[in-house]
Enzyme design. Sequence first.
Site, PDB file in Angstrom:
ATOM      1  N   ASP A  37       0.817  -1.224   0.000  1.00 30.50           N
ATOM      2  CA  ASP A  37       0.000   0.000   0.000  1.00 30.50           C
ATOM      3  C   ASP A  37       0.846   1.268   0.000  1.00 30.50           C
ATOM      4  O   ASP A  37       0.673   2.140  -0.835  1.00 30.50           O
ATOM      5  CB  ASP A  37      -0.928   0.031   1.221  1.00 30.50           C
ATOM      6  CG  ASP A  37      -2.113  -0.912   1.062  1.00 30.50           C
ATOM      7  OD1 ASP A  37      -2.245  -1.502  -0.034  1.00 30.50           O
ATOM      8  OD2 ASP A  37      -2.885  -1.053   2.021  1.00 30.50           O
TER       9      ASP A  37
ATOM     10  N   SER B 181      -3.800  -8.254   7.143  1.00 33.93           N
ATOM     11  CA  SER B 181      -3.096  -7.000   7.378  1.00 33.93           C
ATOM     12  C   SER B 181      -2.396  -7.133   8.732  1.00 33.93           C
ATOM     13  O   SER B 181      -3.038  -7.379   9.753  1.00 33.93           O
ATOM     14  CB  SER B 181      -4.093  -5.837   7.404  1.00 33.93           C
ATOM     15  OG  SER B 181      -3.548  -4.762   8.121  1.00 33.93           O
TER      16      SER B 181
ATOM     17  N   ARG C 174       1.696   4.656  16.768  1.00 29.91           N
ATOM     18  CA  ARG C 174       1.287   5.690  15.813  1.00 29.91           C
ATOM     19  C   ARG C 174       1.706   7.102  16.215  1.00 29.91           C
ATOM     20  O   ARG C 174       2.222   7.852  15.380  1.00 29.91           O
ATOM     21  CB  ARG C 174      -0.224   5.628  15.527  1.00 29.91           C
ATOM     22  CG  ARG C 174      -0.695   4.294  14.915  1.00 29.91           C
ATOM     23  CD  ARG C 174       0.198   3.856  13.774  1.00 29.91           C
ATOM     24  NE  ARG C 174      -0.313   2.726  13.013  1.00 29.91           N
ATOM     25  CZ  ARG C 174       0.207   1.514  13.009  1.00 29.91           C
ATOM     26  NH1 ARG C 174       1.249   1.218  13.775  1.00 29.91           N
ATOM     27  NH2 ARG C 174      -0.285   0.556  12.238  1.00 29.91           N
TER      28      ARG C 174
HETATM   29  N1  ARG Z   1      -7.099  -2.815  16.320  1.00 31.42           N
HETATM   30  C1  ARG Z   1      -5.798  -2.459  16.722  1.00 31.42           C
HETATM   31  C2  ARG Z   1      -5.707  -0.993  17.044  1.00 31.42           C
HETATM   32  O1  ARG Z   1      -6.532  -0.261  16.603  1.00 31.42           O
HETATM   33  C3  ARG Z   1      -4.749  -2.897  15.738  1.00 31.42           C
HETATM   34  C4  ARG Z   1      -4.559  -2.037  14.526  1.00 31.42           C
HETATM   35  C5  ARG Z   1      -3.518  -2.634  13.656  1.00 31.42           C
HETATM   36  N2  ARG Z   1      -3.269  -1.848  12.519  1.00 31.42           N
HETATM   37  C6  ARG Z   1      -3.073  -2.339  11.308  1.00 31.42           C
HETATM   38  N3  ARG Z   1      -2.839  -1.478  10.370  1.00 31.42           N
HETATM   39  N4  ARG Z   1      -3.115  -3.619  11.045  1.00 31.42           N
HETATM   40  O2  ARG Z   1      -4.837  -0.544  17.747  1.00 31.42           O
END
Ligand code: ARG
Length: 419
Positions: free
Chosen positions: A15, A175, A95
């Site tokens: 991506d 993912s 993040r």
């Molecule tokens: N559901 C989890 C969160 O929101 C994991 C997110 C994982 N992200 C991803 N791009 N696969 O923190």
Amino acid sequence: MSKKKVVLAYSGGLDTSMMLKWIQEEYKMDVISCILDVGQGKDLKLAEEKAWNLGVLNHYTFDAKEEFTLEYVFPAVKANALYMGTYPVSSSISRPLIAKKVVEVAEMEDAQAVAHGCTGKGNDQVRFDLTFKALNPDLEIIAPVREWKFDRHNQIKWAKEHGVPVPVTVDSPYSIDQNLWGRSIEGGILEHPDKIVPNDIWEWTVDVEDAPNEPDYVKVGFHKGVPASIDGEEYGPVEILQTLNKMGGEHGIGRIEHMEDRVIGLKTRETYEIPGAEIILTAHKDLEKLVLTRHQKAFKFQVEHTWATIVYQGLWVDPLKQDLDAFIDSTQVNVTGEVTMKLFKGSAKPVSRESPFSLYDYNLASFDINTYYDQGDAVGFINLWGLPSVSAWNLKRKIADEGIKEIRKKVVPVPTGDA
Ligand code: ARG
């Protein structure tokens, strides 16, 4: 006039690789890629090479493992952070760090925009956008996946036509996001919560059935609330996470699957592997039971809930998070000691603990010893402690005996009519 510049939070995956090209074409901007090593275990040299081949103006790779551990994972440990009581916010805490670095690069490079590869359905976009906006509101935010209208088939077609390398693993429906604190697996069959999770999603942990038939006992040492040693030997912050992930994984510890409430309102089925986090958080909570007073623990419990919730919801940058951290840090000054964990067949259980700051007093607690604790004192204590409850029961009895009408008459006089 020179072109505008955008800094992309790059992962090396399909991506964000495609985005490097897509932004150049659609936005006519120069793209600068930025990748952080937060322990995802990918070959970042290869990712960098890919970025250069896709025509980036510049590229940055940061080894952020230590910063991530000290500034993001360790606060989560002190906060015993588990979103919905289950998920140790492993992706959530990475993040804000990635976003911070991207903004730093944007400022260094005099870029006008920043970009990320998140979809419009997830939490990660909230965490990125919000951190970008808080740190530098002048930067335009570009999120191609929210804009491009590709389905998977057309996306891959576009990639091939534009010379973006499409990995053979493109068939993998999952993912995946991983760092030192955990691994998240989403997508494909996992989107059907009525179906049992297939075994091929797990990478860090063995099946409980295949875990060793003998337990391992491991002594996890904490210094002021953060893990610092294993079996008496000091470990660096990154090293201790890596080591416990490995040990836990070998015993099948830390597999999670649950229903999760995303910030944007959706419910999703989420799966994680968090062997190290499971061991560390369980040991940390156990040690706190030894060294914190019951009043500290009760209040901290509420703070922990709020901490995990706001961090999950992308509010790392909110001043409330700092306020909560100040309280939590203050509770951790005595959280030093060792907890012996039994690792066995998918579980990590505390079996013994010790601390120089232990509030446990053998002489007070033992049935065998009579000291300055006077058992006679307990009688008066129980009288006062139980006063409200006993009073309530006395009233119940009175009502039953006299009947409620008689009592009401005494409390509220019946109007006579000659007022
Ligand atoms: N559901 C989890 C969160 O929101 C994991 C997110 C994982 N992200 C991803 N791009 N696969 O923190």
